[in-house]
Scaffold this motif. Structure first.
Motif, PDB file in Angstrom:
ATOM      1  N   HIS A 184       0.850  -1.185   0.000  1.00  0.00           N
ATOM      2  CA  HIS A 184       0.000   0.000   0.000  1.00  0.00           C
ATOM      3  C   HIS A 184       0.888   1.237   0.000  1.00  0.00           C
ATOM      4  CE1 HIS A 184      -3.548   2.341   0.784  1.00  0.00           C
ATOM      5  NE2 HIS A 184      -3.034   2.807   1.899  1.00  0.00           N
ATOM      6  N   LEU A 185       0.927   1.965  -1.094  1.00  0.00           N
ATOM      7  CA  LEU A 185       1.866   3.068  -1.228  1.00  0.00           C
ATOM      8  C   LEU A 185       1.423   4.366  -0.578  1.00  0.00           C
ATOM      9  CD1 LEU A 185       3.003   2.504  -4.898  1.00  0.00           C
ATOM     10  CD2 LEU A 185       4.213   1.964  -2.806  1.00  0.00           C
ATOM     11  N   ALA A 223       3.258  10.298  -3.466  1.00  0.00           N
ATOM     12  CA  ALA A 223       2.731   8.949  -3.241  1.00  0.00           C
ATOM     13  C   ALA A 223       1.746   8.545  -4.331  1.00  0.00           C
ATOM     14  CB  ALA A 223       2.062   8.881  -1.874  1.00  0.00           C
ATOM     15  N   ILE A 224       0.896   9.473  -4.742  1.00  0.00           N
ATOM     16  CA  ILE A 224      -0.057   9.179  -5.818  1.00  0.00           C
ATOM     17  C   ILE A 224       0.688   8.898  -7.118  1.00  0.00           C
ATOM     18  CG2 ILE A 224      -1.881  10.159  -7.270  1.00  0.00           C
ATOM     19  CD1 ILE A 224      -2.939  11.553  -4.721  1.00  0.00           C
ATOM     20  N   GLN A 225       1.714   9.678  -7.407  1.00  0.00           N
ATOM     21  CA  GLN A 225       2.496   9.452  -8.623  1.00  0.00           C
ATOM     22  C   GLN A 225       3.164   8.073  -8.595  1.00  0.00           C
ATOM     23  OE1 GLN A 225       5.069  12.897  -8.775  1.00  0.00           O
ATOM     24  NE2 GLN A 225       3.538  14.119  -9.840  1.00  0.00           N
ATOM     25  N   ARG A 226       3.703   7.675  -7.436  1.00  0.00           N
ATOM     26  CA  ARG A 226       4.332   6.349  -7.324  1.00  0.00           C
ATOM     27  C   ARG A 226       3.298   5.240  -7.483  1.00  0.00           C
ATOM     28  NH1 ARG A 226       7.618   6.945  -1.918  1.00  0.00           N
ATOM     29  NH2 ARG A 226       5.445   6.817  -1.383  1.00  0.00           N
ATOM     30  N   ALA A 227       2.127   5.420  -6.856  1.00  0.00           N
ATOM     31  CA  ALA A 227       1.074   4.399  -6.972  1.00  0.00           C
ATOM     32  C   ALA A 227       0.622   4.257  -8.421  1.00  0.00           C
ATOM     33  CB  ALA A 227      -0.108   4.763  -6.062  1.00  0.00           C
ATOM     34  N   ARG A 228       0.470   5.368  -9.103  1.00  0.00           N
ATOM     35  CA  ARG A 228       0.054   5.315 -10.505  1.00  0.00           C
ATOM     36  C   ARG A 228       1.140   4.715 -11.384  1.00  0.00           C
ATOM     37  NH1 ARG A 228      -3.210  11.039 -10.830  1.00  0.00           N
ATOM     38  NH2 ARG A 228      -5.143  10.228  -9.922  1.00  0.00           N
TER      39      ARG A 228
END
Length: 132
Positions: free
Chosen positions: A4-5, A44-49
């Motif tokens: 979970h990132l 974090a959103i950029q890494r998750a995407r």
């Protein structure tokens, strides 16, 4: 083990947040307010995407010992505001996805936990699953 990132970045960015260690993030119903454009959350959103295609491949053909696949969806409202909700379970539906709302939306009176929700890949802000 949870994969979970965004939660990791949020916990480090919001050190005052309290998180139950054993709780499934997709089943939690707490609310955290974060200023729009917060660098830790944006990162974090950029890494998750960036890792989303790999997650979707695993979710599409889950290896033994994996489960609880869930997505966090961005729902925009008002001027430059958004609410993030968990969707679990979910599946591909044509060019998009459909899933079951797993948290209680605070800003959408027409949407409740347990409702079906159609969304696009661009709406996915985070993901999670567990391994044995």
């Amino acid at each position: 083990m949870w994969h979970h990132l965004l939660a990791i970045a949020l916990l480090s960015a919001l050190s005052s947040a309290v998180c139950a260690e054993q709780a499934n993030p997709a089943e939690r119903d707490d609310v955290t307010w974060v200023k729009s454009g917060d660098p830790a959350v944006t990162d974090a959103i950029q890494r998750a995407r960036a890792e989303l295609d790999g997650f979707l491949a695993i979710a599409g053909a889950p290896p033994p010992g994996t489960g609880r696949f869930a997505l966090k969806i961005r729902l925009p409202f008002g001027h430059d505001q958004a609410e993030y909700i968990w969707v679990n379970p979910f599946k591909r539906d044509g060019a998009g996805f459909v899933g079951v709302v797993a948290s209680t939306p605070r800003n959408f009176s027409n949407l409740a936990s347990g409702d079906r929700l159609a969304f696009q890949k661009k709406d996915i802000a985070d993901w999670t699953y567990v391994t044995g």
